[in-house]
Design a protein around this motif. Structure first.
Motif, PDB file in Angstrom:
ATOM      1  N   CYS A  13       0.846  -1.201   0.000  1.00  0.00           N
ATOM      2  CA  CYS A  13       0.000   0.000   0.000  1.00  0.00           C
ATOM      3  C   CYS A  13       0.880   1.249   0.000  1.00  0.00           C
ATOM      4  CB  CYS A  13      -0.922  -0.001   1.213  1.00  0.00           C
ATOM      5  SG  CYS A  13      -0.050   0.117   2.797  1.00  0.00           S
ATOM      6  N   HIS A  85      -7.945  -5.048  -6.967  1.00  0.00           N
ATOM      7  CA  HIS A  85      -8.351  -3.685  -6.641  1.00  0.00           C
ATOM      8  C   HIS A  85      -8.735  -2.850  -7.856  1.00  0.00           C
ATOM      9  CE1 HIS A  85      -7.751  -3.486  -2.269  1.00  0.00           C
ATOM     10  NE2 HIS A  85      -6.990  -4.524  -2.503  1.00  0.00           N
ATOM     11  N   GLU A 133     -11.040 -10.891   0.790  1.00  0.00           N
ATOM     12  CA  GLU A 133     -10.605  -9.807   1.671  1.00  0.00           C
ATOM     13  C   GLU A 133     -11.078  -8.460   1.140  1.00  0.00           C
ATOM     14  OE1 GLU A 133      -9.290  -9.784   4.773  1.00  0.00           O
ATOM     15  OE2 GLU A 133      -9.668 -11.918   4.601  1.00  0.00           O
ATOM     16  N   ARG A 134     -11.043  -8.296  -0.175  1.00  0.00           N
ATOM     17  CA  ARG A 134     -11.539  -7.051  -0.766  1.00  0.00           C
ATOM     18  C   ARG A 134     -13.053  -6.941  -0.563  1.00  0.00           C
ATOM     19  NH1 ARG A 134     -11.240  -1.863  -1.785  1.00  0.00           N
ATOM     20  NH2 ARG A 134     -11.899  -1.268  -3.850  1.00  0.00           N
ATOM     21  N   LYS A 136     -14.723  -8.192   1.935  1.00  0.00           N
ATOM     22  CA  LYS A 136     -14.900  -7.815   3.344  1.00  0.00           C
ATOM     23  C   LYS A 136     -14.736  -6.307   3.513  1.00  0.00           C
ATOM     24  CE  LYS A 136     -13.026 -12.004   5.529  1.00  0.00           C
ATOM     25  NZ  LYS A 136     -11.895 -12.462   6.371  1.00  0.00           N
ATOM     26  N   GLU A 137     -13.705  -5.778   2.892  1.00  0.00           N
ATOM     27  CA  GLU A 137     -13.444  -4.348   2.976  1.00  0.00           C
ATOM     28  C   GLU A 137     -14.633  -3.546   2.446  1.00  0.00           C
ATOM     29  OE1 GLU A 137     -10.103  -1.170   1.305  1.00  0.00           O
ATOM     30  OE2 GLU A 137     -10.119  -3.209   0.540  1.00  0.00           O
ATOM     31  N   VAL A 140     -17.621  -3.750   4.801  1.00  0.00           N
ATOM     32  CA  VAL A 140     -17.439  -2.923   5.989  1.00  0.00           C
ATOM     33  C   VAL A 140     -17.703  -1.453   5.656  1.00  0.00           C
ATOM     34  CG1 VAL A 140     -15.725  -2.073   7.647  1.00  0.00           C
ATOM     35  CG2 VAL A 140     -15.909  -4.513   7.188  1.00  0.00           C
ATOM     36  N   TYR A 141     -17.274  -1.018   4.472  1.00  0.00           N
ATOM     37  CA  TYR A 141     -17.517   0.373   4.058  1.00  0.00           C
ATOM     38  C   TYR A 141     -19.006   0.662   3.915  1.00  0.00           C
ATOM     39  CZ  TYR A 141     -12.544   0.807   2.869  1.00  0.00           C
ATOM     40  OH  TYR A 141     -11.180   0.849   2.897  1.00  0.00           O
ATOM     41  N   LYS A 180     -19.895  -8.171  11.415  1.00  0.00           N
ATOM     42  CA  LYS A 180     -18.540  -7.644  11.207  1.00  0.00           C
ATOM     43  C   LYS A 180     -17.552  -8.117  12.265  1.00  0.00           C
ATOM     44  CE  LYS A 180     -20.324  -3.641   8.871  1.00  0.00           C
ATOM     45  NZ  LYS A 180     -20.989  -2.401   9.097  1.00  0.00           N
ATOM     46  N   ARG A 184     -10.761  -8.318   9.370  1.00  0.00           N
ATOM     47  CA  ARG A 184     -10.091  -8.291   8.076  1.00  0.00           C
ATOM     48  C   ARG A 184      -8.599  -8.485   8.287  1.00  0.00           C
ATOM     49  NH1 ARG A 184     -10.202  -3.480   5.669  1.00  0.00           N
ATOM     50  NH2 ARG A 184      -9.363  -4.477   3.838  1.00  0.00           N
ATOM     51  N   THR A 186      -4.541  -7.859   6.800  1.00  0.00           N
ATOM     52  CA  THR A 186      -3.750  -7.038   5.903  1.00  0.00           C
ATOM     53  C   THR A 186      -3.435  -7.881   4.678  1.00  0.00           C
ATOM     54  OG1 THR A 186      -1.703  -7.699   6.975  1.00  0.00           O
ATOM     55  CG2 THR A 186      -2.750  -5.667   7.766  1.00  0.00           C
TER      56      THR A 186
END
Length: 194
Positions: A13, A85, A133-134, A136-137, A140-141, A180, A184, A186
């Protein structure tokens, strides 16, 4: 002045890039450029103290990559993260194996065999884990519907996303969104639980 490129594992990142640049500057190196997985240094020193660099990187959760195979595996991981992404931004469905082969500039079969033998999981499984994982992200948003998330991640349907999500996490996306409680990970820690 000598210019040297070093390969670094676990840089996934912009924050990682910033930390690496700051740490290398504190060691007295001029940082020419930092990209995901790589830093280019300019130095007046005769040689770069790789052990010192290795230690500083290790203290920040990174790893200096020395051999070619390890560097290739890191390139594959970064290509997958980039794909996961950006897939929703592309108008067409992307063939993962063709994308990785083109991005790395090597035959996919070789990369796949190397990745599996080193990481203990297939590239396909790693892609699924990254996509989950993406997902999940994005859940969550709470800005996109499940249908929009499925489309953005390149799934053919909500059902396909839901099935993979449940297989990996043990939860349905809807339930995950409610509770939730599944933390998550990294991106550099995404691996098969088996």
């Amino acid at each position: 002045m000598a210019t040297v490129k070093i390969k670094i594992k676990n840089m996934v990142c912009d924050r990682c890039k910033r930390v690496v640049a700051e740490e290398l500057q504190q060691l007295g190196y001029t940082v020419v450029q930092v990209e995901l997985g790589e830093a280019e240094l300019s130095t007046e020193k005769e040689v770069i103290d790789l052990e010192q660099v290795r230690e500083v990187l290790k203290n920040n959760g990174f790893e200096l990559l020395d051999d070619r195979k390890t560097q290739l595996i890191e390139k594959v991981k970064l290509a997958i993260i980039d794909l996961v992404h950006t897939v929703g931004e592309q108008e067409i469905q992307v063939n993962t194996s063709a994308y990785i082969a083109a991005k790395i500039g090597m035959e996919y079969n070789y990369l796949s065999t190397l990745f599996s033998s080193s990481e203990g999981i297939t590239i396909e499984k790693y892609v699924i884990l990254q996509r989950i994982e993406r997902a999940k992200e994005l859940l969550v948003y709470d800005e996109l519907s499940l249908k929009e998330i499925a489309y953005q991640l390149g799934y053919s349907s909500v059902a396909h996303l839901s099935n993979q999500f449940k297989k990996v996490t043990g939860l349905t996306p809807s339930y995950f969104k409610q509770v939730k409680d599944e933390r998550r990970k990294t991106l550099d820690k995404v691996q098969d639980k088996k």
